[in-house]
Design a protein around this motif. Sequence first.
Motif, PDB file in Angstrom:
ATOM      1  N   GLN A 337     -14.010   2.508 -22.078  1.00 42.91           N
ATOM      2  CA  GLN A 337     -14.371   3.319 -20.918  1.00 42.91           C
ATOM      3  C   GLN A 337     -13.301   4.392 -20.747  1.00 42.91           C
ATOM      4  N   THR A 338     -13.734   5.615 -20.579  1.00 39.64           N
ATOM      5  CA  THR A 338     -12.809   6.742 -20.558  1.00 39.64           C
ATOM      6  C   THR A 338     -11.761   6.605 -19.461  1.00 39.64           C
ATOM      7  N   THR A 339     -12.155   6.089 -18.294  1.00 35.66           N
ATOM      8  CA  THR A 339     -11.203   5.979 -17.193  1.00 35.66           C
ATOM      9  C   THR A 339     -10.174   4.882 -17.416  1.00 35.66           C
ATOM     10  N   ASP A 340     -10.379   4.018 -18.421  1.00 33.11           N
ATOM     11  CA  ASP A 340      -9.401   2.988 -18.770  1.00 33.11           C
ATOM     12  C   ASP A 340      -8.486   3.438 -19.905  1.00 33.11           C
ATOM     13  N   LEU A 341      -8.649   4.675 -20.368  1.00 33.05           N
ATOM     14  CA  LEU A 341      -7.869   5.199 -21.498  1.00 33.05           C
ATOM     15  C   LEU A 341      -6.632   5.951 -21.018  1.00 33.05           C
ATOM     16  N   VAL A 342      -5.528   5.744 -21.697  1.00 34.61           N
ATOM     17  CA  VAL A 342      -4.318   6.550 -21.507  1.00 34.61           C
ATOM     18  C   VAL A 342      -3.781   6.881 -22.894  1.00 34.61           C
ATOM     19  N   VAL A 343      -3.568   8.177 -23.167  1.00 31.82           N
ATOM     20  CA  VAL A 343      -3.046   8.613 -24.465  1.00 31.82           C
ATOM     21  C   VAL A 343      -1.548   8.872 -24.315  1.00 31.82           C
ATOM     22  N   MET A 344      -0.745   8.076 -25.012  1.00 31.55           N
ATOM     23  CA  MET A 344       0.708   8.217 -24.944  1.00 31.55           C
ATOM     24  C   MET A 344       1.193   9.258 -25.949  1.00 31.55           C
ATOM     25  N   ASP A 345       2.412   9.758 -25.742  1.00 30.03           N
ATOM     26  CA  ASP A 345       2.891  10.899 -26.519  1.00 30.03           C
ATOM     27  C   ASP A 345       3.571  10.506 -27.828  1.00 30.03           C
ATOM     28  N   ARG A 346       3.706   9.216 -28.075  1.00 34.13           N
ATOM     29  CA  ARG A 346       4.297   8.780 -29.343  1.00 34.13           C
ATOM     30  C   ARG A 346       3.756   7.399 -29.714  1.00 34.13           C
ATOM     31  N   LEU A 347       4.144   6.937 -30.876  1.00 36.48           N
ATOM     32  CA  LEU A 347       3.720   5.612 -31.321  1.00 36.48           C
ATOM     33  C   LEU A 347       4.565   4.524 -30.669  1.00 36.48           C
ATOM     34  N   TYR A 348       3.894   3.435 -30.240  1.00 36.50           N
ATOM     35  CA  TYR A 348       4.585   2.264 -29.719  1.00 36.50           C
ATOM     36  C   TYR A 348       4.126   1.050 -30.520  1.00 36.50           C
ATOM     37  N   ASP A 349       5.070   0.176 -30.820  1.00 36.04           N
ATOM     38  CA  ASP A 349       4.771  -1.062 -31.542  1.00 36.04           C
ATOM     39  C   ASP A 349       4.973  -2.230 -30.572  1.00 36.04           C
ATOM     40  N   GLU A 350       3.872  -2.846 -30.161  1.00 43.17           N
ATOM     41  CA  GLU A 350       3.974  -3.900 -29.147  1.00 43.17           C
ATOM     42  C   GLU A 350       4.655  -5.156 -29.670  1.00 43.17           C
ATOM     43  N   THR A 351       4.868  -5.239 -30.983  1.00 46.42           N
ATOM     44  CA  THR A 351       5.598  -6.397 -31.523  1.00 46.42           C
ATOM     45  C   THR A 351       7.111  -6.223 -31.395  1.00 46.42           C
ATOM     46  N   LYS A 352       7.553  -5.011 -31.078  1.00 54.22           N
ATOM     47  CA  LYS A 352       8.977  -4.760 -30.879  1.00 54.22           C
ATOM     48  C   LYS A 352       9.320  -4.954 -29.405  1.00 54.22           C
ATOM     49  N   PRO A 353      10.292  -5.786 -29.084  1.00 55.70           N
ATOM     50  CA  PRO A 353      10.623  -6.081 -27.683  1.00 55.70           C
ATOM     51  C   PRO A 353      10.884  -4.847 -26.823  1.00 55.70           C
ATOM     52  N   ALA A 354      11.568  -3.841 -27.372  1.00 54.28           N
ATOM     53  CA  ALA A 354      11.898  -2.640 -26.591  1.00 54.28           C
ATOM     54  C   ALA A 354      10.629  -1.874 -26.216  1.00 54.28           C
ATOM     55  N   ASP A 355       9.724  -1.704 -27.178  1.00 51.90           N
ATOM     56  CA  ASP A 355       8.468  -1.004 -26.908  1.00 51.90           C
ATOM     57  C   ASP A 355       7.594  -1.810 -25.956  1.00 51.90           C
ATOM     58  N   GLN A 356       7.574  -3.111 -26.148  1.00 49.82           N
ATOM     59  CA  GLN A 356       6.778  -3.976 -25.281  1.00 49.82           C
ATOM     60  C   GLN A 356       7.246  -3.883 -23.836  1.00 49.82           C
ATOM     61  N   GLN A 357       8.554  -3.909 -23.626  1.00 50.20           N
ATOM     62  CA  GLN A 357       9.108  -3.828 -22.275  1.00 50.20           C
ATOM     63  C   GLN A 357       8.825  -2.464 -21.652  1.00 50.20           C
ATOM     64  N   ALA A 358       8.927  -1.403 -22.465  1.00 51.65           N
ATOM     65  CA  ALA A 358       8.664  -0.052 -21.955  1.00 51.65           C
ATOM     66  C   ALA A 358       7.217   0.078 -21.479  1.00 51.65           C
ATOM     67  N   LEU A 359       6.280  -0.444 -22.265  1.00 59.65           N
ATOM     68  CA  LEU A 359       4.872  -0.379 -21.883  1.00 59.65           C
ATOM     69  C   LEU A 359       4.592  -1.271 -20.675  1.00 59.65           C
ATOM     70  N   HIS A 360       5.241  -2.427 -20.622  1.00 60.47           N
ATOM     71  CA  HIS A 360       5.106  -3.332 -19.477  1.00 60.47           C
ATOM     72  C   HIS A 360       5.517  -2.616 -18.188  1.00 60.47           C
ATOM     73  N   ASP A 361       6.680  -1.980 -18.201  1.00 58.16           N
ATOM     74  CA  ASP A 361       7.177  -1.283 -17.009  1.00 58.16           C
ATOM     75  C   ASP A 361       6.277  -0.099 -16.652  1.00 58.16           C
ATOM     76  N   PHE A 362       5.750   0.569 -17.654  1.00 56.09           N
ATOM     77  CA  PHE A 362       4.860   1.708 -17.422  1.00 56.09           C
ATOM     78  C   PHE A 362       3.565   1.267 -16.735  1.00 56.09           C
ATOM     79  N   LEU A 363       2.973   0.196 -17.233  1.00 52.17           N
ATOM     80  CA  LEU A 363       1.702  -0.267 -16.674  1.00 52.17           C
ATOM     81  C   LEU A 363       1.857  -0.801 -15.254  1.00 52.17           C
TER      82      LEU A 363
END
Length: 559
Positions: A337-363
């Motif tokens: 659904q388009t309203t559930d989409l967010v396009v981020m400006d770079r690649l994130y790897d959710e298996t990496k703790p730093a990226d996972q935490q960044a996305l967690h805080d963002f959401l």
Amino acid sequence: MSKLNDILALIDGYIGGSSWFVYLLLGTGLFFTLYLKFPQFRYLKYALRIVRGKFDRDGDAGDTSHFQALTTALSGTVGTGNIAGVALAIHLGGPAALFWMLMTALLGMTTKFVEVTLSHKYREKTADGTMAGGPMYYMKNRLNMKWLAVIFAIATVLSSFGTGSLPQINSISNSLFATFGINKIATGAVLALLLAFVIIGGIKRIAKVTSRLVPFMAFVYLAGALAVIAYNYENIIPSIIAIFSDVVSGTAATGGFLGAGFAFAFNRGVNRGLFSNEAGQGSAPIAHAAARAHEPVSEGLVALLEPFIDTIIICTITGLVILSSGVWNEKYENQFQTTDLVVMDRLYDETKPADQQALHDFLLGHAQLPEFTGQLNVVDGKLTNKLTILHARSVAEDVLIKEGDRPYTGTISVTNGVVPVTISQTFQGRSLVHSAPLTTIAFTKSWLGTYGQYIVAIGLLLFAFSTAISWSYYGDRAMTFMFGPKGVIYFRIVYVLGFFLASFTDTTIIWTLSGITIALMTIPNLFGILLLRREMKSEVKNFWVEYQERFPDDKVPND
């Protein structure tokens, strides 16, 4: 549409989605629970006796029986909140959100007891001979606050769309399309005609339909749910532990779920709990006002059963289906659904703790991350840009962009991470899912296999359609209060039209709107019943005096 959803979300953030609203709702329930000495526990067996008509008198004024009033009110609450709402709460807040849904229901049993009693006491007979009641009547007749009564009535009309009509048909059409491939517009058109036929008959036809529909649909749905839980029996205890162990700490990231903090689980659990059982919202008193009863407390006791049935029983079972099946933190192929989409400006790897935490805080809104602005370059349905797409609060995988049935080649303009809803292209891939589709997937995790999805589709059809029927009556009574019987026909026409249009409108916007309309009803109602707390206590004492006279061999509560 995306901008409209942002505006609605901002409004909801200040009222229904805010912390003060949650505390007001729970605080009112807690206050009356203590003030009336835990009536949800002490009065439960008497409520069961009264709903069977044991306290009735010949000649009691009203249009329906206690049981019909209960099933009408239940049909207004047992709906998408029990199927889609529970799934949405867990999707947003993790297993702990279910705990807060249950706490909301436990306190809500007392709140509903109070609001129905006070509203029933000040009901009126209208010019067409039917009974009319609800919080607007005690606001006008007892508090002498007609201005507050009008505010509540307006909010009721709005909420009849935001709670009873729009999200119900939207969930039905999405479920039937996902399960059977039935066109959403066709679903909306057929059910809108059926809805019009039922509501034209008024409360007596509504009560007759719901008194048969509610028990049947509850049996079918619960049978299928228990089959899923039994099939996944080894996960029952871990699921229950997760519900309670994460209450204070929040839920850590697991699978595709990026985690949720305490505040988010608390807020979403209470919010979805209210959407499910409507305790404090002031809707159920409108249905109960039609019941034949000479003593308002007796009808309040009948209403006390609603949050228990709706949330503590049905929502708990739905929650255990979703948790024990393990689908809540797994990614599945779906159309985004388009309203559930967010396009981020770079690649994130959710298996990496730093990226996972960044996305967690963002959401959770705790931190900002750069969102993409520019052109998405698509070749044969695949993105060539090096970036991440979030869908349904998870990192989307295997994203494929289509135009019609074919992979798309071209560009798509994006601004601040938002994909315009007006584009002709569709996004699909693997991500978390929520609402009715999540419950549908969970129901396939049993001996029934893919046939389990039919139980959800049919159950959602019956649940949600009966909710739309009941809420048409609530809006009907609010219009009668403001304009008299002459205004009802216009409301019914718009109600049926809105019901049809919502069958193919974006789900996210409708759920956001429902949160606003719930709060607009709830706030003045809670304010009113708190002002009448002493009168409520006096009514309860008088009721037990009469009850003891009628049934001298029964031991009544010591109030």
